[in-house]
Design a protein around this motif. Structure first.
Motif, PDB file in Angstrom:
ATOM      1  N   ALA A  60       0.826  -1.207   0.000  1.00 19.77           N
ATOM      2  CA  ALA A  60       0.000   0.000   0.000  1.00 19.77           C
ATOM      3  C   ALA A  60       0.857   1.253   0.000  1.00 19.77           C
ATOM      4  CB  ALA A  60      -0.931  -0.007   1.205  1.00 19.77           C
ATOM      5  N   PHE A  61       1.920   1.246   0.786  1.00 16.93           N
ATOM      6  CA  PHE A  61       2.774   2.430   0.862  1.00 16.93           C
ATOM      7  C   PHE A  61       3.407   2.762  -0.482  1.00 16.93           C
ATOM      8  CE2 PHE A  61       7.115   4.156   1.573  1.00 16.93           C
ATOM      9  CZ  PHE A  61       6.736   5.429   1.949  1.00 16.93           C
ATOM     10  N   ARG A  62       3.787   1.754  -1.232  1.00 16.15           N
ATOM     11  CA  ARG A  62       4.485   1.996  -2.499  1.00 16.15           C
ATOM     12  C   ARG A  62       3.642   2.798  -3.480  1.00 16.15           C
ATOM     13  NH1 ARG A  62       9.088  -1.119  -2.592  1.00 16.15           N
ATOM     14  NH2 ARG A  62       9.164  -2.747  -0.981  1.00 16.15           N
ATOM     15  N   THR A  63       2.328   2.649  -3.388  1.00 19.46           N
ATOM     16  CA  THR A  63       1.464   3.431  -4.277  1.00 19.46           C
ATOM     17  C   THR A  63       0.860   4.650  -3.567  1.00 19.46           C
ATOM     18  OG1 THR A  63      -0.386   1.947  -3.744  1.00 19.46           O
ATOM     19  CG2 THR A  63       0.904   1.445  -5.712  1.00 19.46           C
ATOM     20  N   TYR A  64       0.455   4.479  -2.301  1.00 22.41           N
ATOM     21  CA  TYR A  64      -0.194   5.595  -1.592  1.00 22.41           C
ATOM     22  C   TYR A  64       0.743   6.790  -1.446  1.00 22.41           C
ATOM     23  CZ  TYR A  64      -2.666   8.195   2.038  1.00 22.41           C
ATOM     24  OH  TYR A  64      -3.290   9.178   2.749  1.00 22.41           O
ATOM     25  N   ARG A  65       2.027   6.553  -1.304  1.00 19.93           N
ATOM     26  CA  ARG A  65       2.991   7.646  -1.132  1.00 19.93           C
ATOM     27  C   ARG A  65       3.004   8.602  -2.323  1.00 19.93           C
ATOM     28  NH1 ARG A  65       7.844   6.853  -3.795  1.00 19.93           N
ATOM     29  NH2 ARG A  65       8.977   8.062  -2.238  1.00 19.93           N
ATOM     30  N   THR A  66       2.526   8.158  -3.456  1.00 16.49           N
ATOM     31  CA  THR A  66       2.538   9.004  -4.653  1.00 16.49           C
ATOM     32  C   THR A  66       1.240   9.770  -4.850  1.00 16.49           C
ATOM     33  OG1 THR A  66       1.709   7.261  -6.139  1.00 16.49           O
ATOM     34  CG2 THR A  66       4.093   7.354  -5.763  1.00 16.49           C
ATOM     35  N   THR A  67       0.242   9.547  -3.997  1.00 14.22           N
ATOM     36  CA  THR A  67      -1.021  10.263  -4.144  1.00 14.22           C
ATOM     37  C   THR A  67      -0.843  11.725  -3.811  1.00 14.22           C
ATOM     38  OG1 THR A  67      -1.671   9.698  -1.886  1.00 14.22           O
ATOM     39  CG2 THR A  67      -2.429   8.230  -3.639  1.00 14.22           C
ATOM     40  N   SER A  68      -1.700  12.563  -4.342  1.00 11.63           N
ATOM     41  CA  SER A  68      -1.609  14.006  -4.114  1.00 11.63           C
ATOM     42  C   SER A  68      -2.168  14.369  -2.737  1.00 11.63           C
ATOM     43  CB  SER A  68      -2.390  14.755  -5.186  1.00 11.63           C
ATOM     44  OG  SER A  68      -3.784  14.480  -5.056  1.00 11.63           O
ATOM     45  N   PHE A  69      -1.765  15.534  -2.249  1.00 11.34           N
ATOM     46  CA  PHE A  69      -2.345  16.026  -1.001  1.00 11.34           C
ATOM     47  C   PHE A  69      -3.847  16.221  -1.155  1.00 11.34           C
ATOM     48  CE2 PHE A  69       2.069  17.327  -0.042  1.00 11.34           C
ATOM     49  CZ  PHE A  69       2.170  16.790   1.230  1.00 11.34           C
ATOM     50  N   ASN A 118       2.318   8.342   4.714  1.00 12.82           N
ATOM     51  CA  ASN A 118       2.677   7.096   5.384  1.00 12.82           C
ATOM     52  C   ASN A 118       1.455   6.185   5.475  1.00 12.82           C
ATOM     53  OD1 ASN A 118       5.476   7.759   6.195  1.00 12.82           O
ATOM     54  ND2 ASN A 118       4.481   9.333   7.424  1.00 12.82           N
ATOM     55  N   VAL A 119       1.664   4.939   5.902  1.00  8.16           N
ATOM     56  CA  VAL A 119       0.558   4.045   6.213  1.00  8.16           C
ATOM     57  C   VAL A 119       0.711   3.590   7.664  1.00  8.16           C
ATOM     58  CG1 VAL A 119       0.357   3.316   3.812  1.00  8.16           C
ATOM     59  CG2 VAL A 119       1.695   1.929   5.399  1.00  8.16           C
ATOM     60  N   GLY A 120      -0.405   3.190   8.284  1.00  7.00           N
ATOM     61  CA  GLY A 120      -0.389   2.899   9.710  1.00  7.00           C
ATOM     62  C   GLY A 120      -0.723   1.465  10.048  1.00  7.00           C
ATOM     63  N   LEU A 121      -0.039   0.948  11.082  1.00  5.28           N
ATOM     64  CA  LEU A 121      -0.333  -0.358  11.683  1.00  5.28           C
ATOM     65  C   LEU A 121      -0.624  -0.105  13.157  1.00  5.28           C
ATOM     66  CD1 LEU A 121       2.634  -2.289  10.058  1.00  5.28           C
ATOM     67  CD2 LEU A 121       0.212  -2.766   9.604  1.00  5.28           C
TER      68      LEU A 121
END
Length: 461
Positions: free
Chosen positions: A35-44, A155-158
């Protein structure tokens, strides 16, 4: 400790859950990494849209979510609803401000030239999956004040939540899922504390944040240090509440009651040690004790209840032991001080005077509706008593004297100094402590940057 909802108002076990096995933990770590590998590229803009949707859903769920929190850890229902509202506010605040808080910072042209560059800027980039180990006392707020900035930063959360609030923990995962966050952006791990080390050591987990006890903080910091991973710790607090002769005594005493018993006194930033100048000590003590006596203790689902049960039998018994030992050593009980014989884990609002440094209650955090009163001969002694604690989370000072204010702001060993009011966290202002209260900051721009890769981008001439 079993992963279960046990109603602290009557001790009834309502729901139990099985802990995740090794195979499921691995699947979730892999999902977070992907998830982080793609979510990090999303816009604000996209992150903000999702965060605002989550805030809307949270508000729609207010009644049910508040009731779950109250049933799981005993928070008075009015305060549970207020916690929901505070979380939604913080989510929208970060949705509104994250882009500007993490905007590229351009170096001065002269400084860039001096380094041999045509241009230099600082960029804030997300770190990756962050493990959050969270406590039960504010089961929504403690998580959201991590999750909102972390997710807005990319970031992503656990989440490893406290074992006594599993329904709230699962609700949070579902909330972000319903809001439309991609799979794996926020996951709840129903695990015991023994699984934390292995997860933190996994190379896919890049950092950790913990709010909780000092022993838990030491354990997480030790593992993270061994793995050279960033941590933020918010641990215990034994906040001083100082009252000087120029204070508005009526307001100071009324606010002191709220400051001590918010969340039934189970708050790291609740005022716990009341340090009062000798000239106004008796007048303050009378007002404060009367206010504590007037509080209604009862069913936390009752709208009129001020003080509910403590979250666990162990917590109630530990608090009672601190009080009993202090009284045996010479402390004076101004009100309360005796265990309730009603069902559930209740303890009455209690005020103790004549507390000495030899008593455990002087050094340890009182996590419940128990206040200790100290008499200070002057400003110097007030500062000394206030700083005579292993903790340094926040502090409260009541005075209208500018010289007093300057001195307290300069000398109090705490992450916050609240003047003529009570400590309260707000998304726009940094929150955290010093000494054994931890390190790092949550909330504000300082909080969102804690889990960012602060990157220097240098362009050759």
């Amino acid at each position: 400790m079993p992963i279960a909802t046990v109603n602290p108002a009557n001790g009834e076990t309502l729901k139990t859950y099985d802990a995740l096995g090794a195979e499921e933990i691995e699947r979730r770590l892999a999902t977070a990494d992907a998830a982080f590998r793609t979510y990090r590229t999303t816009s604000f803009a996209e992150r903000a849209r999702l965060m605002r949707r989550a805030a809307d859903l949270l508000e729609e769920d207010t009644q049910d979510t508040a009731r779950v929190m109250t049933t799981e850890m005993g928070k008075p229902i009015k305060q549970a609803r207020a916690e929901v509202a505070k979380c939604a506010k913080a989510m929208r605040w970060y949705a509104d401000h994250a882009e500007e808080l993490l905007a590229d910072e351009e170096a001065l042209e002269s400084e860039a030239r001096d380094s041999g560059a045509s241009r230099v800027l600082v960029r804030y980039r997300p770190l990756g999956p962050v493990l959050a180990v969270m406590p039960w006392n504010f089961p929504l707020w403690q998580v959201i004040r991590f999750a909102a900035p972390a997710l807005m930063a990319g970031n992503v959360g656990l989440l490893k939540h406290a074992s006594n609030v599993p329904q709230t923990a699962l609700y949070l995962e579902d909330l972000f899922h319903r809001a439309g966050f991609p799979e794996g952006c926020f996951q709840t791990l129903l695990i015991g504390s023994g699984e934390v080390e292995g997860i933190l050591r996994d190379e896919r987990v890049r950092a950790a944040t913990l709010t909780g006890s000092e022993p838990a903080g030491r354990a997480v910091a030790s593992v993270a240090g061994d793995e050279v991973k960033k941590t933020v710790l918010e641990l215990g607090g034994s906040d001083p509440y100082v009252v000087m002769p120029s204070a508005d005594l009526d307001r100071a005493a009324k606010t002191a009651v709220t400051a001590r018993v918010q969340n039934t006194g189970q708050s790291c930033i609740a005022a716990k040690r009341f340090i009062v100048h000798t000239d106004v000590f008796d007048a303050f003590a009378e007002r404060f004790t009367a206010g504590m006596k007037a509080l209604k203790v009862g069913d936390p689902l009752d709208e009129d209840t001020d003080v509910g049960p403590l979250s666990s039998e162990q917590g109630r018994d530990g608090l009672a032991e601190l009080v009993d030992e202090a009284v045996e050593s010479g402390a004076t009980v101004l009100c309360g001080g005796e265990r309730s014989d009603r069902p559930g884990w209740y303890y009455p609002p209690t005020v103790l005077a004549d507390v000495t440094p030899a008593m455990r209650i002087h050094r340890e955090e009182t996590f419940g509706p128990v206040a200790t009163l100290y008499r200070a001969a002057g400003l110097d002694e007030a500062v000394t008593i206030a700083n005579d604690s292993p903790f340094g989370l926040s502090s409260n000072v009541w005075t209208r004297d500018e010289a007093d204010i300057d001195r307290f702001v300069r000398d109090l060993e705490a992450g916050g100094v609240y003047l003529n009011g009570m400590t309260a966290s707000h998304p726009a202002f940094p929150f955290g402590g010093v000494k054994r209260s931890g390190y790092g900051r949550e909330l504000s721009g300082h909080g969102i940057r804690e889990f960012c890769n602060i990157t220097t981008v240098w362009h050759g001439a």
